[in-house]
Write an enzyme that holds these catalytic residues in place. Structure first.
Site, PDB file in Angstrom:
ATOM      1  N   CYS A   1     -29.327 -17.611 -40.215  1.00  0.00           N
ATOM      2  CA  CYS A   1     -28.725 -16.448 -40.131  1.00  0.00           C
ATOM      3  C   CYS A   1     -28.212 -15.757 -39.040  1.00  0.00           C
ATOM      4  O   CYS A   1     -27.048 -15.774 -38.653  1.00  0.00           O
ATOM      5  CB  CYS A   1     -29.936 -15.519 -40.331  1.00  0.00           C
ATOM      6  SG  CYS A   1     -30.910 -15.939 -42.099  1.00  0.00           S
TER       7      CYS A   1
HETATM    8  N1  SAJ Z   1     -35.771 -15.702 -31.560  1.00  0.00           N
HETATM    9  C1  SAJ Z   1     -35.868 -15.382 -30.108  1.00  0.00           C
HETATM   10  N2  SAJ Z   1     -36.507 -14.439 -29.700  1.00  0.00           N
HETATM   11  C2  SAJ Z   1     -36.746 -13.412 -30.667  1.00  0.00           C
HETATM   12  C3  SAJ Z   1     -36.534 -13.634 -31.865  1.00  0.00           C
HETATM   13  C4  SAJ Z   1     -36.260 -14.767 -32.322  1.00  0.00           C
HETATM   14  O1  SAJ Z   1     -35.428 -16.368 -29.497  1.00  0.00           O
HETATM   15  O2  SAJ Z   1     -37.396 -12.500 -30.015  1.00  0.00           O
HETATM   16  C5  SAJ Z   1     -35.305 -17.038 -32.195  1.00  0.00           C
HETATM   17  C6  SAJ Z   1     -36.176 -17.802 -32.961  1.00  0.00           C
HETATM   18  O3  SAJ Z   1     -37.020 -18.712 -32.339  1.00  0.00           O
HETATM   19  C7  SAJ Z   1     -35.152 -18.461 -33.739  1.00  0.00           C
HETATM   20  C8  SAJ Z   1     -33.950 -17.651 -34.184  1.00  0.00           C
HETATM   21  O4  SAJ Z   1     -34.087 -16.601 -33.022  1.00  0.00           O
HETATM   22  O5  SAJ Z   1     -34.884 -19.644 -33.293  1.00  0.00           O
HETATM   23  C9  SAJ Z   1     -34.103 -16.713 -35.172  1.00  0.00           C
HETATM   24  O6  SAJ Z   1     -35.405 -16.454 -35.340  1.00  0.00           O
HETATM   25  P1  SAJ Z   1     -35.674 -14.981 -36.506  1.00  0.00           P
HETATM   26  O7  SAJ Z   1     -36.927 -14.649 -36.283  1.00  0.00           O
HETATM   27  O8  SAJ Z   1     -34.426 -13.932 -36.457  1.00  0.00           O
HETATM   28  O9  SAJ Z   1     -35.717 -15.708 -37.930  1.00  0.00           O
HETATM   29  P2  SAJ Z   1     -34.548 -15.932 -38.997  1.00  0.00           P
HETATM   30  O10 SAJ Z   1     -33.421 -16.663 -38.584  1.00  0.00           O
HETATM   31  O11 SAJ Z   1     -35.321 -16.349 -40.300  1.00  0.00           O
HETATM   32  O12 SAJ Z   1     -33.888 -14.274 -39.483  1.00  0.00           O
HETATM   33  C10 SAJ Z   1     -34.393 -13.613 -40.585  1.00  0.00           C
HETATM   34  C11 SAJ Z   1     -33.459 -12.616 -40.974  1.00  0.00           C
HETATM   35  N3  SAJ Z   1     -33.519 -12.294 -42.179  1.00  0.00           N
HETATM   36  C12 SAJ Z   1     -32.598 -11.835 -42.790  1.00  0.00           C
HETATM   37  O13 SAJ Z   1     -31.274 -12.393 -42.393  1.00  0.00           O
HETATM   38  C13 SAJ Z   1     -32.681 -11.396 -44.237  1.00  0.00           C
HETATM   39  C14 SAJ Z   1     -33.473 -11.480 -39.708  1.00  0.00           C
HETATM   40  O14 SAJ Z   1     -32.424 -10.508 -40.182  1.00  0.00           O
HETATM   41  C15 SAJ Z   1     -34.687 -11.195 -39.693  1.00  0.00           C
HETATM   42  O15 SAJ Z   1     -34.724  -9.960 -38.616  1.00  0.00           O
HETATM   43  C16 SAJ Z   1     -35.500 -11.950 -39.258  1.00  0.00           C
HETATM   44  O16 SAJ Z   1     -35.661 -13.125 -40.272  1.00  0.00           O
HETATM   45  C17 SAJ Z   1     -36.946 -11.471 -38.875  1.00  0.00           C
HETATM   46  O17 SAJ Z   1     -37.215 -10.315 -38.403  1.00  0.00           O
HETATM   47  O18 SAJ Z   1     -38.103 -12.347 -38.894  1.00  0.00           O
END
Ligand code: SAJ
Length: 426
Positions: A263
């Site tokens: 995403c």
């Molecule tokens: N990450 C960081 N720092 C942060 C947050 C995440 O480095 O503060 C990294 C994570 O380690 C990972 C990547 O970013 O490698 C993505 O992490 P994520 O928590 O955003 O997880 P995703 O990719 O599963 O994102 C989903 C998305 N949901 C949808 O697309 C419907 C995103 O919009 C959400 O915000 C996210 O989940 C969420 O909040 O958990």
């Protein structure tokens, strides 16, 4: 539309399509799921979840959904929902092949009066410039007149115990009023949350893209702070936690060794690419992607610095990378920064082992096996299993340096143990 819709077909039974299929089934619809993956079809028909997800496993046991590879059932459906992946190619160009293939497979069976909904995350313009032309061409039907097309971007958050497909608010856009009304009725009949009508397909497509661009730029912001503050001797995670005491207008994100997943690390490229085709260069979005894509290298740079300080020649030194998944406690490694870290380490002549309890087929069989002969560790994923490892365990296994790519260990405990410990901005 509650229960007036007797049958829906869902194309793509992944982490988006399967929860939606199970929810619609629970709400009394006749659900047929169509997928290209034989193993996934067999598991679902055997009421076994293809994903490590307790909720899906339980819901499947009492569901009546039918999974198939065959698109014939499209003819019987009132609503057809496309939930296929929207990845990028190696060069980060959007890969719309799964959407194109799905539309091509649907269209021969499309009938007047049906509602086609696209849930896959796409840039503005994909519905009108890609999906509709294919659906019209092979069916001889006209969108907005014979059949309806709507876009309702998915917002599934894999593994989230609180927010699920049944209670996450959604937005819906369509080509015209009738399609919008039908799509609103459908989602309002299965989801207990706000379903917000948007003014057009493009507005609905843009909503999801900017949600994930918002997250990517905010992560890039704190990653840049981490690189800056590490030179100033400031622990950026403490600063972010301090800023987060502000009860408004601040949303904490945290630095790490990179941004993975299908995403956040992908969606911005869809907007960057489409805007470029229309004469606009998203410098800010592109810079955020560049910063986040540079974090694996930054992480390896820190390791090399500490090896040099300890007089350990990087060449031939063995490093154990802990975690291959893109985020904690999942078995999904798409776009995972861990692979960029491993590639960079090898390119600099280091030997690499890896261990991920959720991806055991791609890693060492155990943590101890991965640590054998290693002098350093890079934590690339904050799996719960890694958070409980003690400094003593690492020392007993010959580890001298810990680079905590997810800032998930107790810094004070590690610093006082005599091990070299360094987080990302921490
Ligand atoms: N990450 C960081 N720092 C942060 C947050 C995440 O480095 O503060 C990294 C994570 O380690 C990972 C990547 O970013 O490698 C993505 O992490 P994520 O928590 O955003 O997880 P995703 O990719 O599963 O994102 C989903 C998305 N949901 C949808 O697309 C419907 C995103 O919009 C959400 O915000 C996210 O989940 C969420 O909040 O958990």
């Amino acid at each position: 539309m509650k229960n007036t819709v007797k049958s829906i077909n869902i194309i793509g039974l992944g982490y988006v399509g399967l929860p939606l299929a199970l929810l619609a089934d629970k709400r009394g619809f006749k659900v047929v799921g169509i997928d290209v993956n034989d193993d996934r079809i067999a598991k679902i028909n055997a009421k076994k979840s293809p994903f490590a997800d307790d909720r899906l496993t339980n819901e499947l046991l009492t569901s009546n959904i039918l999974a198939t590879k065959n698109f014939e059932s499209i003819k019987e459906a009132e609503v057809i929902v496309i939930c296929v992946p929207t990845p990028v190619y190696e060069n980060y160009r959007p890969n719309l092949e799964p959407i194109i293939d799905a539309c091509k497979s649907i269209s021969p069976f499309l009938k007047s009066g049906q509602l086609v909904i696209l849930e896959s995350t796409v840039n503005p313009g994909v519905c009108e410039e890609v999906a509709i032309p294919i659906l019209e061409k092979n069916s001889g039907l006209k969108a907005g007149k014979d059949f309806y097309l709507a876009h309702c971007p998915e917002r599934i958050n894999p593994g989230d115990p609180k927010w699920t497909v049944a209670n996450i608010p959604r937005v819906v856009g369509s080509l015209e009023e009738s399609g919008l009304r039908s799509a609103l009725e459908f989602y309002r009949s299965i989801i207990d949350a706000e379903i917000k009508p948007m003014g057009s397909l493009k507005e609905a497509e843009a909503v999801k893209i900017i949600e994930n661009c918002f997250r990517d730029i905010n992560i890039a912001f704190v990653n840049e702070l981490a690189m800056s503050f590490s030179r100033l001797g400031i622990d950026v995670t403490h600063v972010i936690e301090g800023a987060a005491t502000k009860p408004f207008a601040f949303m904490p994100h945290f630095p790490g060794c990179g941004v993975g997943g299908h995403c956040i690390s992908v969606d911005p490229y869809y907007l960057i690419d489409y805007a470029k085709q229309n004469g606009f260069n998203h410098r800010f979005l592109s810079l955020a992607r560049e910063i986040n894509n540079g974090m694996p290298r930054f992480t390896v740079d820190i390791l090399i610095e500490h090896l040099n300080r300890k007089g350990i020649a990087p060449l031939g030194t063995r490093v154990a990378v802990l975690g291959l998944a893109y985020k904690a406690n999942v078995n999904d490694d798409r776009e995972s920064p861990a692979y960029s870290i491993i590639k960079d380490l090898k390119s600099r002549g280091l030997e690499v082992s890896s261990y991920d309890p959720y991806l055991i087929n791609d890693s060492a069989a155990s943590l101890k096996e991965a640590l054998q002969g290693a002098q350093a560790v890079v934590i690339a994923t904050a799996h719960d299993e890694f958070k409980s490892i003690t400094p003593k365990f690492f020392k007993d296994n010959g580890i001298e340096i810990i680079i905590d790519g997810r800032n998930c260990l107790n810094k004070e405990e590690y610093l006082s143990s005599g091990l070299v410990y360094q987080g990302i901005g921490k």
